[in-house]
Design a protein around this motif. Structure first.
Motif, PDB file in Angstrom:
ATOM      1  N   GLU A  41      45.246  39.640  31.356  1.00  0.00           N
ATOM      2  CA  GLU A  41      43.888  39.492  30.824  1.00  0.00           C
ATOM      3  C   GLU A  41      43.193  38.241  31.355  1.00  0.00           C
ATOM      4  OE1 GLU A  41      43.353  40.759  26.643  1.00  0.00           O
ATOM      5  OE2 GLU A  41      45.544  40.787  26.538  1.00  0.00           O
ATOM      6  N   SER A  42      43.223  38.082  32.666  1.00  0.00           N
ATOM      7  CA  SER A  42      42.523  36.981  33.322  1.00  0.00           C
ATOM      8  C   SER A  42      41.968  37.485  34.646  1.00  0.00           C
ATOM      9  CB  SER A  42      43.482  35.815  33.574  1.00  0.00           C
ATOM     10  OG  SER A  42      44.500  36.198  34.492  1.00  0.00           O
ATOM     11  N   ALA A  43      41.133  36.662  35.295  1.00  0.00           N
ATOM     12  CA  ALA A  43      40.585  37.053  36.592  1.00  0.00           C
ATOM     13  C   ALA A  43      41.701  37.232  37.614  1.00  0.00           C
ATOM     14  CB  ALA A  43      39.585  35.999  37.066  1.00  0.00           C
ATOM     15  N   GLU A  44      42.693  36.328  37.564  1.00  0.00           N
ATOM     16  CA  GLU A  44      43.829  36.456  38.471  1.00  0.00           C
ATOM     17  C   GLU A  44      44.612  37.736  38.205  1.00  0.00           C
ATOM     18  OE1 GLU A  44      43.107  33.815  36.661  1.00  0.00           O
ATOM     19  OE2 GLU A  44      42.433  32.410  38.208  1.00  0.00           O
ATOM     20  N   ALA A  45      44.744  38.093  36.937  1.00  0.00           N
ATOM     21  CA  ALA A  45      45.457  39.314  36.581  1.00  0.00           C
ATOM     22  C   ALA A  45      44.732  40.549  37.098  1.00  0.00           C
ATOM     23  CB  ALA A  45      45.635  39.405  35.072  1.00  0.00           C
ATOM     24  N   PHE A  63      34.646  43.459  45.324  1.00  0.00           N
ATOM     25  CA  PHE A  63      35.993  43.691  44.806  1.00  0.00           C
ATOM     26  C   PHE A  63      36.880  44.338  45.865  1.00  0.00           C
ATOM     27  CE2 PHE A  63      38.965  46.228  42.122  1.00  0.00           C
ATOM     28  CZ  PHE A  63      39.505  45.203  41.369  1.00  0.00           C
ATOM     29  N   PHE A  64      36.312  45.309  46.591  1.00  0.00           N
ATOM     30  CA  PHE A  64      37.065  46.004  47.637  1.00  0.00           C
ATOM     31  C   PHE A  64      37.504  45.034  48.729  1.00  0.00           C
ATOM     32  CE2 PHE A  64      36.821  48.047  51.862  1.00  0.00           C
ATOM     33  CZ  PHE A  64      37.928  48.885  51.760  1.00  0.00           C
ATOM     34  N   VAL A  65      36.589  44.191  49.193  1.00  0.00           N
ATOM     35  CA  VAL A  65      36.904  43.250  50.263  1.00  0.00           C
ATOM     36  C   VAL A  65      37.980  42.261  49.808  1.00  0.00           C
ATOM     37  CG1 VAL A  65      35.990  41.396  51.707  1.00  0.00           C
ATOM     38  CG2 VAL A  65      34.629  43.464  51.323  1.00  0.00           C
ATOM     39  N   GLU A  66      37.811  41.699  48.606  1.00  0.00           N
ATOM     40  CA  GLU A  66      38.743  40.679  48.128  1.00  0.00           C
ATOM     41  C   GLU A  66      40.129  41.246  47.850  1.00  0.00           C
ATOM     42  OE1 GLU A  66      39.113  37.293  44.573  1.00  0.00           O
ATOM     43  OE2 GLU A  66      37.258  38.423  44.874  1.00  0.00           O
ATOM     44  N   THR A  67      40.190  42.385  47.171  1.00  0.00           N
ATOM     45  CA  THR A  67      41.491  42.934  46.789  1.00  0.00           C
ATOM     46  C   THR A  67      42.246  43.511  47.983  1.00  0.00           C
ATOM     47  OG1 THR A  67      40.398  45.015  46.157  1.00  0.00           O
ATOM     48  CG2 THR A  67      40.834  43.413  44.406  1.00  0.00           C
ATOM     49  N   PRO A  82      50.825  42.405  33.633  1.00  0.00           N
ATOM     50  CA  PRO A  82      51.155  42.290  35.064  1.00  0.00           C
ATOM     51  C   PRO A  82      52.641  42.004  35.275  1.00  0.00           C
ATOM     52  CG  PRO A  82      50.122  40.269  34.309  1.00  0.00           C
ATOM     53  CD  PRO A  82      50.068  41.229  33.156  1.00  0.00           C
ATOM     54  N   PRO A  83      53.154  42.278  36.466  1.00  0.00           N
ATOM     55  CA  PRO A  83      54.563  41.986  36.736  1.00  0.00           C
ATOM     56  C   PRO A  83      54.849  40.494  36.824  1.00  0.00           C
ATOM     57  CG  PRO A  83      53.467  42.741  38.721  1.00  0.00           C
ATOM     58  CD  PRO A  83      52.497  42.936  37.599  1.00  0.00           C
TER      59      PRO A  83
END
Length: 542
Positions: free
Chosen positions: A140-144, A297-301, A134-135
């Protein structure tokens, strides 16, 4: 402002040249000559060309990356401000003209314009790359995973469609409202006047030709990489530069047939096929994949993207300078800007009769929403397989990015059939991109003629295939990225000028305060009007 379309069209002088019956000689000869010189250089001096491509990309990314970032955000702010302004009710056509297409039909074509080879190529691979590297923060985490989709949406969402909106809105306003030729130079009439018909106008269209040529070639190159990867995955056909060049030759032949068949029998039917197959593939993955996870996933992201939009829009990697932004965001902004003449021309042609407010709402929101749905289904399925099921898709993406889609499909039911359908769909998008791109380039090199001769479109379709082949042989994916970044830079300057000229043109026009004015009447025939064969045409985008 000029009002007689036939008189204005005649000012762009066209002539016959050899086998080409109607060309604007300065634009055609300079564009064709320089592109052919590029082909000779890339094919004859492959090693040198690869080094040059990499050096140019590195220099532009390092020196002008900030300019790309700032410009893309300016375009987004500009179209939103214009939509909300007193000019929002100005109609892209005669004051009382009705839209040429129903709202549903218009949205469908905008959706089609946003779905293309590039989205198929990156919708699975890009979230996985950002998840691993990630930038910001640890990978490799849920936040990532959430952050990965935030930046994937950023690269495919409002900013790209704001770039297309600027070009499409300018072309539509000056061609349909002010009755100027349907070409990029017309957008500069408030600044240049009749000088748009001279050397300055020729230069503007030449830059537009270059942007379109290398933007389309980038998409074609990505498409061939993925077609070869799919054929290797399904049938064991070797992945190599030779195979990819052969595939380009074969599929360019299909595009040439589509050119000969014309818009109604060729590109229109292929575009309808693209939409149908895309929706089928999308629904299959939604149902066969982790359905509940995708919906959540769609709603959250989507919410995460909106929450962080302003910060992303102006982030320049000033202190860390990891090179991440140069490899991703700068490439994308250059790619979208190089595609802007092509997609903008198409959007303008199908948006005649819409108001500026309708145009911006439709072009910004409808394709962005459709793209987010696509990305959340493909990217969400990939991240679920990677994070929750431990399939190892990210490693596959890093090993060979072109195979990532097919490795993901392998985890779903009926994977062999679905993979074959995906290959067919990529081929179809390749053909429509080549055919539509050659049409736009031919219009630019024919002085804005809305139905240019087929022989010229065949020439440009073949040229696009050859340029894509040269870029692949002389550097692969890196060369494709370099081509987009380089071609997009001069046209980015052109687009900033288009913003200024559009506002200037609107200010010089007497604006009626009542948006309803009177009952719509049948639109008049103008040189900016598209032919009946073109009314249903829809190209594939990046």
């Amino acid at each position: 402002m000029a009002k007689d379309s036939e008189e204005n069209f005649a000012k762009v002088r066209t002539t016959s040249f050899g086998i080409f019956p109607e060309v604007c000689a300065p634009v055609f000869l300079v564009s064709a000559g320089l592109i052919i010189a590029f082909i000779i250089f890339g094919a004859g001096f492959t090693g040198t060309a690869e080094g040059v491509f990499m050096d140019v990309q590195s220099w532009i990314s390092s020196s002008f990356g900030w300019f790309y970032i700032l410009s893309a955000s300016i375009f987004l702010i500009f179209v939103i401000a214009l939509m909300a302004s007193r000019y929002g009710h100005v109609r892209l056509g005669d004051p009382f003209e009705s839209p040429r297409f129903s709202l549903v039909g218009w949205f469908a074509m905008l959706f089609s314009a946003g779905m293309g080879i590039g989205l198929l190529f990156w919708s699975v691979a890009e979230p996985l790359f950002h998840y691993m590297s990630p930038p910001h923060g640890e990978g490799e985490s849920a936040e990532a995973a959430i952050r990965a989709m935030r930046y994937t949406y950023y690269h495919w969402g409002l900013h790209p469609w704001a770039i297309y909106s600027v070009t499409g809105l300018s072309i539509a306003y000056f061609a349909f409202r002010q009755k100027l030729p349907l070409t990029i130079r017309s957008a500069f009439y408030p600044l240049l006047g009749d000088r748009i018909y001279g050397p300055i106008g020729h230069l503007i269209d030449i830059l537009a030709v270059f942007g379109t040529m290398f933007g389309v070639a980038t998409s074609l190159g990505l498409g061939v990489l993925q077609i070869n990867a799919g054929l290797n995955h399904v049938f064991g056909i070797t992945e190599s530069s030779f195979t990819q060049v052969v595939l380009i030759a074969i599929i360019t032949g299909f595009a040439t047939i589509s050119v000969v068949l014309g818009l109604t029998k060729g590109i229109q039917r292929l575009s309808q096929f693209n939409i149908i197959v895309s929706v089928i593939l999308l629904l299959f993955i939604l149902v066969a994949g982790p359905t509940l996870f995708i919906l959540r996933f769609f709603v959250e992201t989507s919410g995460d993207y909106l929450q962080n939009l302003i910060g992303m829009s102006f982030w320049n990697d000033t202190f860390a300078n990891t090179g991440w932004q140069n490899s991703w965001t700068i490439f994308y902004w250059g790619w979208w800007i190089s595609w802007a003449p092509f997609v903008g021309m198409f959007i303008a042609r199908v948006s005649r009769g819409r108001t500026i407010r309708e145009f911006v709402l439709g072009v910004l929101l409808a394709p962005t929403l459709a793209t987010f749905v696509w990305l959340s289904i493909f990217g969400g399925t990939a991240l679920d397989l990677e994070v929750n099921q431990g399939v190892g898709l990210a490693a596959a993406a890093q090993e060979n990015v072109a195979t990532t889609l097919f490795v993901m499909l392998e985890e779903l039911p009926w994977n062999a059939i679905i993979s074959l359908i995906a290959v067919i769909m990529i081929v179809s998008y390749f053909v429509t991109s080549s055919d539509s791109g050659s049409l736009v380039i031919d219009m630019l090199t024919a002085g804005g003629h809305t139905d240019p001769p087929k022989s010229q479109r065949i020439f440009w379709a073949v040229t696009e295939g050859v340029v894509a082949a040269v870029l692949l042989v002389a550097g692969g994916l890196e060369a494709l990225q370099a081509a987009s970044i380089t071609a997009g830079l001069p046209f980015c300057v052109i687009m900033l000028g288009m913003c200024y000229c559009l506002v200037k043109g609107l200010r010089e026009e007497p604006i009626t305060p009542d948006p309803q004015e009177t009952e719509p009447e049948a639109p008049s025939e103008t040189m900016g009007e598209i032919s009946s064969d073109e009314n249903e045409a829809s190209p594939a985008s990046s």
